[in-house]
Design a protein around this motif. Structure first.
Motif, PDB file in Angstrom:
ATOM      1  N   ALA A  79      -4.621   8.124   6.133  1.00 12.85           N
ATOM      2  CA  ALA A  79      -4.383   6.729   6.488  1.00 12.85           C
ATOM      3  C   ALA A  79      -5.085   6.419   7.795  1.00 12.85           C
ATOM      4  O   ALA A  79      -4.530   5.801   8.692  1.00 12.85           O
ATOM      5  CB  ALA A  79      -2.891   6.457   6.597  1.00 12.85           C
ATOM      6  N   ILE A  84      -6.158   6.007   1.396  1.00 13.30           N
ATOM      7  CA  ILE A  84      -5.960   4.557   1.387  1.00 13.30           C
ATOM      8  C   ILE A  84      -6.864   3.828   2.373  1.00 13.30           C
ATOM      9  O   ILE A  84      -6.864   2.601   2.424  1.00 13.30           O
ATOM     10  CB  ILE A  84      -4.497   4.203   1.708  1.00 13.30           C
ATOM     11  CG1 ILE A  84      -4.158   4.603   3.149  1.00 13.30           C
ATOM     12  CG2 ILE A  84      -3.542   4.836   0.718  1.00 13.30           C
ATOM     13  CD1 ILE A  84      -2.915   3.959   3.691  1.00 13.30           C
ATOM     14  N   SER A 123       1.385   4.072  -3.102  1.00 12.88           N
ATOM     15  CA  SER A 123       1.166   5.500  -2.867  1.00 12.88           C
ATOM     16  C   SER A 123       2.396   6.312  -3.246  1.00 12.88           C
ATOM     17  O   SER A 123       2.287   7.402  -3.820  1.00 12.88           O
ATOM     18  CB  SER A 123       0.818   5.751  -1.403  1.00 12.88           C
ATOM     19  OG  SER A 123      -0.410   5.167  -1.060  1.00 12.88           O
ATOM     20  N   GLU A 154      -0.197   1.989   9.109  1.00 13.39           N
ATOM     21  CA  GLU A 154      -0.308   2.384   7.706  1.00 13.39           C
ATOM     22  C   GLU A 154       0.308   3.763   7.469  1.00 13.39           C
ATOM     23  O   GLU A 154       1.042   3.972   6.497  1.00 13.39           O
ATOM     24  CB  GLU A 154      -1.776   2.381   7.262  1.00 13.39           C
ATOM     25  CG  GLU A 154      -2.416   1.013   7.186  1.00 13.39           C
ATOM     26  CD  GLU A 154      -2.014   0.237   5.958  1.00 13.39           C
ATOM     27  OE1 GLU A 154      -1.157   0.729   5.190  1.00 13.39           O
ATOM     28  OE2 GLU A 154      -2.546  -0.866   5.757  1.00 13.39           O
ATOM     29  N   LYS A 195      -6.613   7.424  -5.090  1.00 12.68           N
ATOM     30  CA  LYS A 195      -7.398   6.562  -4.202  1.00 12.68           C
ATOM     31  C   LYS A 195      -6.999   5.111  -4.461  1.00 12.68           C
ATOM     32  O   LYS A 195      -7.032   4.642  -5.588  1.00 12.68           O
ATOM     33  CB  LYS A 195      -8.882   6.781  -4.451  1.00 12.68           C
ATOM     34  CG  LYS A 195      -9.722   6.089  -3.419  1.00 12.68           C
ATOM     35  CD  LYS A 195     -10.980   6.870  -3.124  1.00 12.68           C
ATOM     36  CE  LYS A 195     -11.799   6.184  -2.040  1.00 12.68           C
ATOM     37  NZ  LYS A 195     -11.055   6.050  -0.787  1.00 12.68           N
ATOM     38  N   SER A 196      -6.611   4.448  -3.375  1.00 11.61           N
ATOM     39  CA  SER A 196      -6.089   3.095  -3.502  1.00 11.61           C
ATOM     40  C   SER A 196      -6.927   2.103  -2.711  1.00 11.61           C
ATOM     41  O   SER A 196      -7.309   2.359  -1.569  1.00 11.61           O
ATOM     42  CB  SER A 196      -4.639   3.051  -2.994  1.00 11.61           C
ATOM     43  OG  SER A 196      -4.141   1.737  -2.966  1.00 11.61           O
ATOM     44  N   THR A 208       0.833  -1.202   0.000  1.00 11.91           N
ATOM     45  CA  THR A 208       0.000   0.000   0.000  1.00 11.91           C
ATOM     46  C   THR A 208       0.867   1.252   0.000  1.00 11.91           C
ATOM     47  O   THR A 208       0.637   2.189  -0.775  1.00 11.91           O
ATOM     48  CB  THR A 208      -0.925   0.002   1.229  1.00 11.91           C
ATOM     49  OG1 THR A 208      -1.715  -1.183   1.232  1.00 11.91           O
ATOM     50  CG2 THR A 208      -1.842   1.223   1.215  1.00 11.91           C
ATOM     51  N   THR A 252     -11.833   1.219   1.643  1.00 13.00           N
ATOM     52  CA  THR A 252     -11.741   0.204   0.588  1.00 13.00           C
ATOM     53  C   THR A 252     -13.022  -0.602   0.422  1.00 13.00           C
ATOM     54  O   THR A 252     -13.117  -1.413  -0.504  1.00 13.00           O
ATOM     55  CB  THR A 252     -10.586  -0.762   0.889  1.00 13.00           C
ATOM     56  OG1 THR A 252     -10.837  -1.414   2.139  1.00 13.00           O
ATOM     57  CG2 THR A 252      -9.259  -0.016   0.962  1.00 13.00           C
ATOM     58  N   GLY A 264      -5.897  -1.345  -3.338  1.00 10.55           N
ATOM     59  CA  GLY A 264      -4.993  -2.489  -3.353  1.00 10.55           C
ATOM     60  C   GLY A 264      -5.477  -3.572  -4.297  1.00 10.55           C
ATOM     61  O   GLY A 264      -6.648  -3.613  -4.697  1.00 10.55           O
ATOM     62  N   GLN A 299       3.496   4.721   5.046  1.00 11.78           N
ATOM     63  CA  GLN A 299       3.376   5.694   3.961  1.00 11.78           C
ATOM     64  C   GLN A 299       4.530   6.687   3.974  1.00 11.78           C
ATOM     65  O   GLN A 299       5.132   6.981   2.938  1.00 11.78           O
ATOM     66  CB  GLN A 299       2.048   6.443   4.091  1.00 11.78           C
ATOM     67  CG  GLN A 299       0.806   5.606   3.849  1.00 11.78           C
ATOM     68  CD  GLN A 299       0.528   5.376   2.382  1.00 11.78           C
ATOM     69  OE1 GLN A 299       0.629   6.278   1.570  1.00 11.78           O
ATOM     70  NE2 GLN A 299       0.176   4.150   2.047  1.00 11.78           N
TER      71      GLN A 299
END
Length: 295
Positions: A145, A169, A60, A83, A243-244, A56, A172, A246, A87
């Motif tokens: 995060a 992130i 990013s 997280e 925008k993640s 992740t 989800t 994964g 990052q």
């Protein structure tokens, strides 16, 4: 129970990440299994928790590298946990960071974050802010995060100023929210690692859609941006959102890398019992060439 599956680009391994989670118990486990594509034998079982954080953060960092200004960056992190720390570490490994500001509802967590990175990144000015809005005020890059306990957004679009790059992130799933609809409305470009999943399976985008925010025409894939397929704006006035959610491919690629390193460095634990592949089909036998018929 959730599963994500993929085949590594090398073609040598296929694998899956299993996520077992219980909101009632308050715990989750992540397990990655890799199989040798030539023999179908189990090659490795890997704790997926660290891998999830690594992939992740790495994704990013790639997005920020192509979207944010090329100079030293003023970074804000909303969140101070595992997280958020990953990052900042990944970004520091790829880009020059001028300053890092963290906000977390917990004063103790903020102080612990500042103390850690003051030692880990001595050339970076690391500080804490008393509110998310204050933390965002002077940032070039805002990394979200963290999610609130009631799933209300932790970042509001009214706080953003032209030129910012936002990374989200923490949302989800459909029931999760991290940024409000104004962030999505104000974004000039929305980049996603998995555009279809981001658009239709994340709470941020689902709420924005219900509130009449149209974003499909400005949603593009990270791969297309990295490969410069088409054009995107990166100037002093654009607000860019990454925008993640994964993907299994990210997990399997990193798991393959870890397995190969473990074999080279002779680390890891050999399983006392293997998973023996079962013959399910008869192996093909060479065929005699068939003579061509003549009319």
């Amino acid at each position: 129970m959730r599963s994500l599956t993929a085949v590594a680009p090398s073609g040598d391994f296929m694998g899956s990440k299993l996520i077992a989670a219980s909101p009632r118990a308050g715990y989750a486990s992540y397990l990655i299994s890799l199989f040798d594509t030539n023999t179908m034998a189990l090659a490795a079982l890997i704790d997926g928790n660290q891998v999830t954080g690594i992939r992740t953060a790495a994704t990013s960092a790639v997005a920020i590298d192509v979207l944010a200004p090329t100079r030293g960056l003023r970074v804000t992190l909303i969140g101070s946990g595992f997280e958020a720390q990953g990052q900042l570490e990944a970004l520091a490994a790829t880009r020059q960071i001028e300053s890092a500001t963290v906000y977390s509802p917990s004063l103790t967590s903020r102080a612990r974050f500042v103390e850690k990175f003051a030692l880990l990144l001595p050339s970076v000015k690391v500080s804490a802010a008393s509110s998310a809005e204050r933390a965002v005020r002077d940032a070039d890059v805002v990394i979200c995060a963290a999610r609130s306990h009631d799933e209300s957004p932790v970042l509001r679009g009214e706080w953003l100023r032209p030129g910012m790059t936002v990374v989200s992130i923490g949302s989800t799933l459909p029931e999760q929210r991290e940024v409000d609809s104004e962030v999505i409305r104000r974004a000039d470009l929305i980049v996603a690692d998995m555009p279809e999943e981001v658009a239709h399976d994340t709470g941020d985008m689902l709420v924005a859609t219900r509130e009449g925010v149209i974003f499909e025409d400005k949603l593009v894939s990270l791969s297309s941006v990295v490969c410069k397929e088409g054009s995107f704006r990166r100037d002093g006035s654009s607000i860019l959102l990454f925008k993640s959610v994964g993907s299994a491919l990210q997990d399997v690629v990193i798991a393959e890398m870890l397995l190969l390193r473990a074999r080279t460095q002779l680390v890891g634990t050999t399983l006392p019992v293997g998973i023996v592949p079962v013959a399910k089909w008869k192996a093909p036998t060479p065929q005699e060439p068939v003579a061509a018929s003549t009319a």
